[in-house]
Design an enzyme around this catalytic site. Structure first.
Site, PDB file in Angstrom:
ATOM      1  N   HIS A  11       0.812  -1.210   0.000  1.00 38.25           N
ATOM      2  CA  HIS A  11       0.000   0.000   0.000  1.00 38.25           C
ATOM      3  C   HIS A  11       0.854   1.273   0.000  1.00 38.25           C
ATOM      4  O   HIS A  11       2.057   1.262   0.287  1.00 38.25           O
ATOM      5  CB  HIS A  11      -0.912   0.026   1.227  1.00 38.25           C
ATOM      6  CG  HIS A  11      -0.158   0.046   2.524  1.00 38.25           C
ATOM      7  ND1 HIS A  11       0.425   1.183   3.041  1.00 38.25           N
ATOM      8  CD2 HIS A  11       0.132  -0.948   3.408  1.00 38.25           C
ATOM      9  CE1 HIS A  11       1.030   0.908   4.173  1.00 38.25           C
ATOM     10  NE2 HIS A  11       0.879  -0.387   4.425  1.00 38.25           N
ATOM     11  N   GLU A  84      -1.917  -6.936   7.468  1.00 40.51           N
ATOM     12  CA  GLU A  84      -0.572  -6.823   8.011  1.00 40.51           C
ATOM     13  C   GLU A  84      -0.405  -7.726   9.237  1.00 40.51           C
ATOM     14  O   GLU A  84      -1.388  -8.186   9.839  1.00 40.51           O
ATOM     15  CB  GLU A  84      -0.294  -5.358   8.373  1.00 40.51           C
ATOM     16  CG  GLU A  84       1.099  -5.078   8.918  1.00 40.51           C
ATOM     17  CD  GLU A  84       2.233  -5.471   7.980  1.00 40.51           C
ATOM     18  OE1 GLU A  84       2.419  -6.696   7.772  1.00 40.51           O
ATOM     19  OE2 GLU A  84       2.940  -4.566   7.489  1.00 40.51           O
TER      20      GLU A  84
END
Length: 212
Positions: A11, A84
């Protein structure tokens, strides 16, 4: 021989990235820089003619994926396995604060060992979880297709390593994946998964600490 392509895309930048603050699974949005990074990267990734777009459900990844969706017309699907690493009690702290407040845990993390304490997800659990998500994404395209997966820095590195069957020591030889850069993997029936490119992106950045 028919080859499937898997792009594992980190990202864009967030304010917590910029402040070296541990995000983990905290749902932190992209900042202005991160949104521009996503657009810049999407303009390159669209040239790969992706067939499928999959993203972590955390907003910094899903908004990154949205930049590519806008150019391709693809509708992203979302997979929690692509989140994550869960950093437990570290989340919200800067790395300097982690080192000061939790020195034993920080020392193990720096050495590439599992953190004992702090409710931090183990590296094996992380790698297996993300690799399962990556394989599921790849299974969505026919042989010879291309899938782009928007995920996170630590997740990408561990998931890719697990998919390739690399030992942890080999994985540590890879530098941190920069914001909005990606890993390219290829797969065919005789050779399985292979690393084709690493840390590819539209611009250069200064070296950054390992993404968290």
């Amino acid at each position: 021989m028919t080859t499937t392509r898997l792009i594992v895309w980190r990202h864009g930048n967030t304010d917590w990235n910029a402040g070296h603050r541990v995000q983990g699974q905290t749902d932190v949005p992209l900042n202005d820089l991160g949104r521009q990074q996503a657009v810049d990267a999407a303009e390159l990734l669209v040239r790969l003619r992706p067939d499928v777009l999959v993203s972590s459900d955390l907003v910094r990844a899903s908004d990154t994926a949205a930049a590519l969706a806008a150019l391709t017309g693809l509708s992203p699907s979302y997979d929690k396995r692509l989140r994550e690493r869960y950093f437990g009690q570290w989340q919200g702290l800067t790395m300097a604060e982690v080192a000061e407040q939790r020195p034993d845990e920080h020392a193990r993390w720096t050495a590439g060992a599992d953190v004992i304490g702090g409710d931090v997800e183990t590296l094996d659990d992380l790698g297996e979880r993300v690799a399962d998500g990556l394989q599921a994404a790849a299974d969505l395209v026919p042989a010879g297709g291309t899938v782009v997966v928007a995920t996170h820095g630590a997740a990408a590195r561990s998931g890719v390593g697990h998919l390739l069957g690399w030992p942890r020591e080999q994985l540590r030889s890879l530098r941190a994946l920069q914001n909005c850069h990606w890993v390219e993997l290829s797969h065919d029936g005789s050779r399985g998964w292979q690393l084709a490119a690493y840390n590819v992106g539209p611009f250069s950045e200064r070296p950054v600490p390992p993404p968290v």
